[in-house]
Design a protein around this motif. Structure first.
Motif, PDB file in Angstrom:
ATOM      1  N   LEU A 170      -8.482  22.963   9.753  1.00 57.21           N
ATOM      2  CA  LEU A 170      -8.152  24.386   9.725  1.00 57.21           C
ATOM      3  C   LEU A 170      -6.705  24.600   9.300  1.00 57.21           C
ATOM      4  N   ARG A 171      -5.792  23.860   9.884  1.00 60.10           N
ATOM      5  CA  ARG A 171      -4.373  24.082   9.611  1.00 60.10           C
ATOM      6  C   ARG A 171      -3.913  23.450   8.303  1.00 60.10           C
ATOM      7  N   LEU A 172      -4.462  22.289   7.965  1.00 62.92           N
ATOM      8  CA  LEU A 172      -3.994  21.579   6.761  1.00 62.92           C
ATOM      9  C   LEU A 172      -4.799  21.927   5.519  1.00 62.92           C
ATOM     10  N   LEU A 173      -6.088  22.276   5.694  1.00 60.69           N
ATOM     11  CA  LEU A 173      -6.968  22.512   4.557  1.00 60.69           C
ATOM     12  C   LEU A 173      -7.586  23.910   4.581  1.00 60.69           C
ATOM     13  N   SER A 174      -7.140  24.725   5.505  1.00 55.79           N
ATOM     14  CA  SER A 174      -7.525  26.149   5.581  1.00 55.79           C
ATOM     15  C   SER A 174      -9.007  26.372   5.826  1.00 55.79           C
ATOM     16  N   GLY A 175      -9.633  25.511   6.606  1.00 56.88           N
ATOM     17  CA  GLY A 175     -11.029  25.767   6.904  1.00 56.88           C
ATOM     18  C   GLY A 175     -11.626  24.789   7.893  1.00 56.88           C
ATOM     19  N   MET A 176     -12.681  25.230   8.579  1.00 54.05           N
ATOM     20  CA  MET A 176     -13.540  24.346   9.374  1.00 54.05           C
ATOM     21  C   MET A 176     -14.882  25.057   9.508  1.00 54.05           C
ATOM     22  N   LYS A 177     -15.951  24.290   9.447  1.00 58.73           N
ATOM     23  CA  LYS A 177     -17.289  24.876   9.474  1.00 58.73           C
ATOM     24  C   LYS A 177     -18.233  24.029  10.307  1.00 58.73           C
ATOM     25  N   ASN A 178     -19.322  24.669  10.754  1.00 59.22           N
ATOM     26  CA  ASN A 178     -20.436  23.928  11.346  1.00 59.22           C
ATOM     27  C   ASN A 178     -21.266  23.362  10.207  1.00 59.22           C
ATOM     28  N   HIS A 179     -20.813  22.273   9.656  1.00 58.96           N
ATOM     29  CA  HIS A 179     -21.404  21.684   8.455  1.00 58.96           C
ATOM     30  C   HIS A 179     -21.423  20.176   8.633  1.00 58.96           C
ATOM     31  N   ALA A 180     -22.401  19.519   8.046  1.00 61.11           N
ATOM     32  CA  ALA A 180     -22.535  18.074   8.190  1.00 61.11           C
ATOM     33  C   ALA A 180     -21.288  17.328   7.717  1.00 61.11           C
ATOM     34  N   LEU A 181     -20.650  17.812   6.651  1.00 57.69           N
ATOM     35  CA  LEU A 181     -19.428  17.152   6.172  1.00 57.69           C
ATOM     36  C   LEU A 181     -18.354  17.159   7.252  1.00 57.69           C
ATOM     37  N   ASP A 182     -18.131  18.324   7.876  1.00 55.88           N
ATOM     38  CA  ASP A 182     -17.125  18.436   8.929  1.00 55.88           C
ATOM     39  C   ASP A 182     -17.479  17.573  10.138  1.00 55.88           C
ATOM     40  N   GLU A 183     -18.771  17.480  10.441  1.00 60.82           N
ATOM     41  CA  GLU A 183     -19.195  16.685  11.591  1.00 60.82           C
ATOM     42  C   GLU A 183     -19.047  15.187  11.328  1.00 60.82           C
ATOM     43  N   ILE A 184     -19.328  14.749  10.116  1.00 63.34           N
ATOM     44  CA  ILE A 184     -19.099  13.343   9.770  1.00 63.34           C
ATOM     45  C   ILE A 184     -17.612  13.034   9.886  1.00 63.34           C
ATOM     46  N   LEU A 185     -16.784  13.913   9.333  1.00 66.50           N
ATOM     47  CA  LEU A 185     -15.330  13.740   9.370  1.00 66.50           C
ATOM     48  C   LEU A 185     -14.846  13.643  10.824  1.00 66.50           C
ATOM     49  N   ALA A 186     -15.231  14.618  11.644  1.00 69.69           N
ATOM     50  CA  ALA A 186     -14.730  14.670  13.014  1.00 69.69           C
ATOM     51  C   ALA A 186     -15.273  13.522  13.856  1.00 69.69           C
ATOM     52  N   ASP A 187     -16.552  13.172  13.688  1.00 68.73           N
ATOM     53  CA  ASP A 187     -17.116  12.060  14.446  1.00 68.73           C
ATOM     54  C   ASP A 187     -16.541  10.726  13.990  1.00 68.73           C
ATOM     55  N   ALA A 188     -16.234  10.603  12.697  1.00 71.00           N
ATOM     56  CA  ALA A 188     -15.640   9.356  12.206  1.00 71.00           C
ATOM     57  C   ALA A 188     -14.291   9.112  12.869  1.00 71.00           C
ATOM     58  N   LEU A 189     -13.441  10.127  12.898  1.00 71.16           N
ATOM     59  CA  LEU A 189     -12.142   9.975  13.547  1.00 71.16           C
ATOM     60  C   LEU A 189     -12.311   9.790  15.051  1.00 71.16           C
ATOM     61  N   GLY A 190     -13.325  10.444  15.622  1.00 67.88           N
ATOM     62  CA  GLY A 190     -13.609  10.256  17.033  1.00 67.88           C
ATOM     63  C   GLY A 190     -14.074   8.849  17.352  1.00 67.88           C
ATOM     64  N   GLN A 191     -14.951   8.312  16.519  1.00 66.36           N
ATOM     65  CA  GLN A 191     -15.399   6.934  16.726  1.00 66.36           C
ATOM     66  C   GLN A 191     -14.235   5.956  16.652  1.00 66.36           C
ATOM     67  N   ILE A 192     -13.356   6.164  15.687  1.00 65.28           N
ATOM     68  CA  ILE A 192     -12.197   5.272  15.546  1.00 65.28           C
ATOM     69  C   ILE A 192     -11.329   5.339  16.796  1.00 65.28           C
ATOM     70  N   ALA A 193     -11.134   6.554  17.330  1.00 63.05           N
ATOM     71  CA  ALA A 193     -10.334   6.712  18.545  1.00 63.05           C
ATOM     72  C   ALA A 193     -10.992   6.049  19.750  1.00 63.05           C
ATOM     73  N   ALA A 194     -12.323   6.109  19.823  1.00 65.06           N
ATOM     74  CA  ALA A 194     -13.035   5.609  20.997  1.00 65.06           C
ATOM     75  C   ALA A 194     -13.430   4.141  20.902  1.00 65.06           C
ATOM     76  N   PHE A 195     -13.737   3.682  19.668  1.00 67.58           N
ATOM     77  CA  PHE A 195     -14.264   2.322  19.494  1.00 67.58           C
ATOM     78  C   PHE A 195     -13.393   1.435  18.600  1.00 67.58           C
ATOM     79  N   GLY A 196     -12.460   2.036  17.883  1.00 63.29           N
ATOM     80  CA  GLY A 196     -11.621   1.258  16.971  1.00 63.29           C
ATOM     81  C   GLY A 196     -12.198   1.119  15.587  1.00 63.29           C
ATOM     82  N   ASP A 197     -13.411   1.633  15.378  1.00 68.13           N
ATOM     83  CA  ASP A 197     -14.037   1.556  14.059  1.00 68.13           C
ATOM     84  C   ASP A 197     -15.050   2.683  13.917  1.00 68.13           C
ATOM     85  N   PHE A 198     -15.617   2.786  12.716  1.00 63.21           N
ATOM     86  CA  PHE A 198     -16.712   3.721  12.481  1.00 63.21           C
ATOM     87  C   PHE A 198     -17.951   2.922  12.142  1.00 63.21           C
ATOM     88  N   ASP A 199     -19.012   3.142  12.904  1.00 64.41           N
ATOM     89  CA  ASP A 199     -20.266   2.423  12.709  1.00 64.41           C
ATOM     90  C   ASP A 199     -21.357   3.400  12.299  1.00 64.41           C
TER      91      ASP A 199
END
Length: 280
Positions: A170-199
């Motif tokens: 939202l702040r850096l790219l001027s948008g956020m949506k309930n969209h699969a692209l946004d969910e992949i992005l957010a879950d990928a960074l979340g997985q890295i934070a929680a598990f150290g990788d994206f599986d």
């Protein structure tokens, strides 16, 4: 929503963010509202909301009052206040309080986080992360080979990073949506934070996908509601294929020492269609 307003699968899958040629100095300065939450440190959360922020509690009774907490999350877009709850009933009540409603709305047990733009008059348009302490995507610990305690701890880290990622786009790219692209992005960074990788298989579990099948039994279907029903299996197939691509590319980027901003831009800048390739 009428059928004429629904998207085709091709339109949906083509979405990507426009990545700027250069980024400002990160993290961005905090938004002005953050200062009003500063005094929450060390305070009892329900009292702070009522006494300092003047939010009405209505007739709500907190089921786990001792589990209510307020903290700050550092993001690339500046710090955000985080309100945490300990059970789904309190999560639903807190969502009503932050939005200035006397009624508590029904929410699925799978919904345990919001990046809220508050509507309650005393904090109107404050950005707040609301997180509940629960298994991520309502997935049982045994499905990940973890103890209940370990999975709850990782779920919190994943959920927090996920919601921070939405604020960052939202702040850096001027948008956020309930969209699969946004969910992949957010879950990928979340997985890295929680598990150290994206599986990719872990992500299929979170989305309700099975590898090689154009069927969804989980939360991914929620993000495809604006796509024509008969074309939604095309979305599921494309996301299934794209996850393997994302997994391999992220592994290289992480091993190459890329930072949070670079990972965010990498995930945001390419469409699902581009990563999936032909899906037929």
């Amino acid at each position: 929503m009428t059928r004429g307003s629904l998207q085709s699968a091709a339109e949906y899958l083509a979405r990507a963010y426009e990545i700027p040629a250069s980024l400002p100095r990160l993290p961005l300065p905090d938004e002005s509202f953050a200062g009003r939450w500063q005094e929450a440190r060390g305070r009892e959360a329900a009292d702070f909301l009522a006494d300092e922020l003047k939010l009405p509690a209505y007739d709500f009774v907190w089921r786990e009052r001792e589990s209510l907490g307020i903290s700050f999350a550092p993001t690339l877009g500046g710090r955000l206040p985080v309100v945490a709850t300990g059970c789904h009933e309190d999560f639903r009540a807190m969502e009503a309080v932050l939005n200035g409603r006397e009624e508590i709305r029904e929410l699925p047990l799978t919904v345990n986080a919001f990046a809220i733009e508050a509507r309650a008059a005393p904090i109107y348009r404050h950005r707040v992360l609301l997180l509940n302490h629960a298994p991520y995507s309502n997935i049982p610990a045994a499905s990940l080979g973890l103890s209940e305690e370990a999975w709850l701890e990782r779920s919190h880290r994943l959920r927090l990073r996920h919601e921070c990622a939405h604020y960052e786009t939202l702040r850096l790219l001027s948008g956020m949506k309930n969209h699969a692209l946004d969910e992949i992005l957010a879950d990928a960074l979340g997985q890295i934070a929680a598990f150290g990788d994206f599986d990719a298989d872990r992500q299929r579990l979170f989305f309700g996908l099975q590898k090689g099948q154009a069927v969804c039994t989980g939360r991914l279907s929620f993000y495809c509601q604006k796509v024509r029903p008969e074309e939604r299996p095309v979305i599921y197939r494309a996301v299934d294929k794209a996850l393997d691509s994302v997994s391999g590319e992220l592994k290289e980027l992480i091993s190459g020492g890329k930072g949070e901003a670079e990972l965010l831009m990498f995930l945001a800048g390419r469409s699902i269609a581009d990563r999936a390739g032909p899906t037929e």
